[in-house]
Design a protein around this motif. Sequence first.
Motif, PDB file in Angstrom:
ATOM      1  N   ASP A  10      57.101  41.654  50.965  1.00 36.56           N
ATOM      2  CA  ASP A  10      57.322  43.047  50.563  1.00 36.56           C
ATOM      3  C   ASP A  10      58.764  43.495  50.746  1.00 36.56           C
ATOM      4  O   ASP A  10      59.066  44.689  50.722  1.00 36.56           O
ATOM      5  N   GLU A 169      51.707  44.635  52.392  1.00 38.79           N
ATOM      6  CA  GLU A 169      50.713  45.082  51.420  1.00 38.79           C
ATOM      7  C   GLU A 169      50.241  43.955  50.510  1.00 38.79           C
ATOM      8  O   GLU A 169      49.149  44.002  49.956  1.00 38.79           O
ATOM      9  N   THR A 170      51.049  42.904  50.359  1.00 45.46           N
ATOM     10  CA  THR A 170      50.682  41.798  49.479  1.00 45.46           C
ATOM     11  C   THR A 170      49.710  40.821  50.136  1.00 45.46           C
ATOM     12  O   THR A 170      49.181  39.941  49.467  1.00 45.46           O
ATOM     13  N   ARG A 175      46.635  44.068  54.864  1.00 46.78           N
ATOM     14  CA  ARG A 175      46.311  45.328  54.200  1.00 46.78           C
ATOM     15  C   ARG A 175      45.115  45.992  54.873  1.00 46.78           C
ATOM     16  O   ARG A 175      45.070  47.215  55.012  1.00 46.78           O
ATOM     17  N   LYS A 176      44.154  45.206  55.327  1.00 48.88           N
ATOM     18  CA  LYS A 176      42.989  45.759  56.025  1.00 48.88           C
ATOM     19  C   LYS A 176      43.384  46.285  57.409  1.00 48.88           C
ATOM     20  O   LYS A 176      42.866  47.303  57.857  1.00 48.88           O
ATOM     21  N   LYS A 178      46.108  47.633  58.209  1.00 45.43           N
ATOM     22  CA  LYS A 178      46.858  48.882  58.069  1.00 45.43           C
ATOM     23  C   LYS A 178      45.943  50.090  58.232  1.00 45.43           C
ATOM     24  O   LYS A 178      46.327  51.093  58.832  1.00 45.43           O
TER      25      LYS A 178
END
Length: 325
Positions: A10, A169-170, A175-176, A178
Amino acid sequence: MTDNDIYTNDGTITIKNERAIRSKTGNWKACPFILGNECCERLAYYGMSTNLVNYLSDRLNQGSVRASTNVSNWSGTCYATPLLGAFLADAYLGRYWTIASFSIIYFFGMALLTLSASLKELQPFCDADSCHPSSTLTAITFVALYMIALGTGGIKPCVSSFGADQFDETDVKERKRKSSFFNWFYLSINIGALFASSVLVWIQMNVGWGWGFGVPAVAMAIAVVFFFSGSPLYRIQKPSGSPFVRLCQVVIASFRKFNVKVPKDKSLLFETTDAESQIVGCRKLEHTEKLRFFDKAAVETDSDSGKSKNNPWKLCTITQPSTAK
């Protein structure tokens, strides 16, 4: 292992301006320092502000109406300065350096407020009816308060986003995580506010204003230490430049192509060919059908070749403000 497995995807870097290594930076390794900073900062803010009307009314002899007005003006400033902090973070300093620099201003404001309430030389003369503060005490108090208002303006808009930067985020797993971070983040805010609104208010009313402001000042010092302690572990997003400049570029490029027709096929509009946005630290945005006039800025013409293709005042990507809408 590929670079995608070793490094974040990112665009984040470390405090040493090196590409962030996934296994050594960010994630929950970095978050405790951010959560500790936020908990202590909120404790300092609410501990100082919750009972501020009583302090101005009692020690500075301002009366309830005048004290309430001054606190309302100060509180409004605290909610206005984040506009400045957010702009500086996104455009020039980045979130890390914005939080770091404004936290120091915040601490000095808290320390100055504590000194104004503690030093015997500055204390007001009080008789049976009221206290009579000197102009020096009043001036120092308000300088301290507005230093705090400036300091919170650099922290408030950046801390939650800085916490989110610690998760790529990738990556599906990160992502989970976060989402869990934000649960802990708001819990830390409420823990600080709960302690401030109960214990610190009692200290101010029963022990003294020196201790009542001193404890929040110490909490702010701890917040600064927490934040800097995690520096080697942080993932840092580079600032992306001024959004106002990008907005002006889109408007000017659109009017330069006033007579150009926008194609119906959005894939013909200009955009970078890789996965990343032309704006550092940002993802590409989805195109919409609104404000299509500004799509003219992303229409390639015969004159948009060579150097013009790298000139955002003549040709903009869909990602830029108003083009992506």
